[in-house]
Design a protein around this motif. Structure first.
Motif, short mmCIF file in Angstrom:
data_model
loop_
_atom_site.label_atom_id
_atom_site.label_comp_id
_atom_site.label_asym_id
_atom_site.label_seq_id
_atom_site.Cartn_x
_atom_site.Cartn_y
_atom_site.Cartn_z
N GLY A 244 -16.49 3.53 -17.85
CA GLY A 244 -15.76 3.56 -16.59
C GLY A 244 -15.48 4.97 -16.14
O GLY A 244 -16.28 5.88 -16.33
N LEU A 245 -14.31 5.17 -15.57
CA LEU A 245 -13.89 6.47 -15.05
C LEU A 245 -12.65 6.95 -15.80
O LEU A 245 -11.83 6.12 -16.22
CB LEU A 245 -13.56 6.35 -13.56
N ILE A 246 -12.53 8.24 -15.96
CA ILE A 246 -11.29 8.74 -16.54
C ILE A 246 -10.29 8.96 -15.41
O ILE A 246 -10.66 9.19 -14.27
CB ILE A 246 -11.48 10.04 -17.36
N VAL A 247 -9.02 8.85 -15.74
CA VAL A 247 -7.95 9.01 -14.77
C VAL A 247 -7.11 10.21 -15.21
O VAL A 247 -6.60 10.23 -16.34
CB VAL A 247 -7.06 7.75 -14.70
N VAL A 248 -7.01 11.20 -14.33
CA VAL A 248 -6.21 12.39 -14.60
C VAL A 248 -5.38 12.73 -13.37
O VAL A 248 -5.66 12.25 -12.28
CB VAL A 248 -7.10 13.62 -14.98
N ASP A 249 -4.38 13.56 -13.57
CA ASP A 249 -3.62 14.07 -12.43
C ASP A 249 -4.10 15.48 -12.11
O ASP A 249 -4.93 16.03 -12.84
CB ASP A 249 -2.12 13.98 -12.67
N PRO A 250 -3.62 16.10 -11.03
CA PRO A 250 -4.09 17.44 -10.66
C PRO A 250 -3.85 18.50 -11.74
O PRO A 250 -4.52 19.53 -11.75
CB PRO A 250 -3.30 17.76 -9.39
N PRO B 131 0.81 -1.21 0.00
CA PRO B 131 0.00 0.00 0.00
C PRO B 131 0.85 1.26 0.00
O PRO B 131 0.50 2.25 -0.64
CB PRO B 131 -0.82 -0.12 1.29
N ALA B 132 1.98 1.22 0.68
CA ALA B 132 2.85 2.40 0.70
C ALA B 132 3.37 2.69 -0.71
O ALA B 132 3.45 3.84 -1.12
CB ALA B 132 4.02 2.17 1.65
N GLN B 133 3.69 1.65 -1.47
CA GLN B 133 4.14 1.87 -2.84
C GLN B 133 3.02 2.43 -3.70
O GLN B 133 3.24 3.32 -4.51
CB GLN B 133 4.63 0.56 -3.46
N ALA B 134 1.81 1.91 -3.52
CA ALA B 134 0.68 2.40 -4.31
C ALA B 134 0.42 3.87 -4.01
O ALA B 134 0.09 4.64 -4.90
CB ALA B 134 -0.57 1.57 -4.01
N GLN B 135 0.61 4.27 -2.76
CA GLN B 135 0.35 5.65 -2.39
C GLN B 135 1.54 6.56 -2.68
O GLN B 135 1.41 7.77 -2.67
CB GLN B 135 -0.04 5.73 -0.91
N ALA B 136 2.68 5.97 -2.96
CA ALA B 136 3.87 6.77 -3.18
C ALA B 136 4.09 7.07 -4.67
O ALA B 136 5.19 7.42 -5.06
CB ALA B 136 5.09 6.04 -2.61
N VAL C 146 2.41 11.05 -8.76
CA VAL C 146 1.32 11.98 -8.98
C VAL C 146 0.00 11.37 -8.50
O VAL C 146 -0.18 10.15 -8.58
CB VAL C 146 1.25 12.35 -10.48
N ALA C 147 -0.88 12.21 -7.98
CA ALA C 147 -2.20 11.72 -7.54
C ALA C 147 -3.02 11.31 -8.77
O ALA C 147 -3.08 12.05 -9.76
CB ALA C 147 -2.93 12.82 -6.77
N LEU C 148 -3.62 10.13 -8.70
CA LEU C 148 -4.47 9.63 -9.79
C LEU C 148 -5.93 9.91 -9.41
O LEU C 148 -6.49 9.24 -8.55
CB LEU C 148 -4.24 8.14 -10.00
N LEU C 149 -6.51 10.92 -10.03
CA LEU C 149 -7.86 11.36 -9.73
C LEU C 149 -8.85 10.73 -10.69
O LEU C 149 -8.59 10.65 -11.90
CB LEU C 149 -7.94 12.89 -9.82
#
Length: 142
Positions: A90-96, A16-21, A24-27
């Motif tokens: 589905g959902l689109i994935v973007v960064d900030p 989980p730490a790797q996934a959160q690290a 860039v944030a995946l929105l």
């Protein structure tokens, strides 16, 4: 055999730490209007917008706006904006900054292409392998 799938998933997703690290944030946003927020895929689980915040709007399995709610707008396998719908966008994935990372969707033929982000590919593979949403959530978030 089920345990083997989960162990394989942990190796694919990483800790989980790797996934959160991620860098860039995946929105996540709805694919139709690109305006309805569906959560942050790799934000800290204490973040209000995180899909890992089990008490938040995007992480609770009871919230209509959560990808983990199998009856909600973003979690049902029948809703067009759900990543778990084989035929929807589905959902689109973007960064900030608005950079586009494809669609978080089981639909390999979606309009703008399925996301190639390894984390997303791993989550979709788990679902296709029959792992329950609760277990996928735990692998990603715990």
């Amino acid at each position: 055999m089920h345990l083997l799938k989960i162990l394989t998933a942990v190796l694919l997703i990483g800790s989980p730490a790797q996934a959160q690290a991620q860098d860039v944030a995946l929105l996540l946003f709805d694919a139709e209007t690109h305006r309805q927020f569906a959560g942050c895929l790799n934000c800290n689980r204490y973040d209000d917008g995180s899909v890992c915040n089990r008490y938040g709007d995007y992480g609770s399995r009871y919230s209509d706006t959560s990808i983990w709610n199998r009856y909600g707008d973003f979690g049902s396998r029948y809703e067009d904006n759900s990543p778990w719908n084989r035929y929807g966008e589905g959902l689109i994935v973007v960064d900030p900054d608005g950079n586009f990372y494809g669609h978080f969707s089981l639909n390999r033929y979606s309009r703008y292409g399925q996301s190639r982000v390894p984390l997303i590919q791993s989550l979709l593979q788990l679902y296709e392998d029959g792992v329950e949403l609760d277990e996928i959530r735990d692998l990603l978030c715990e």
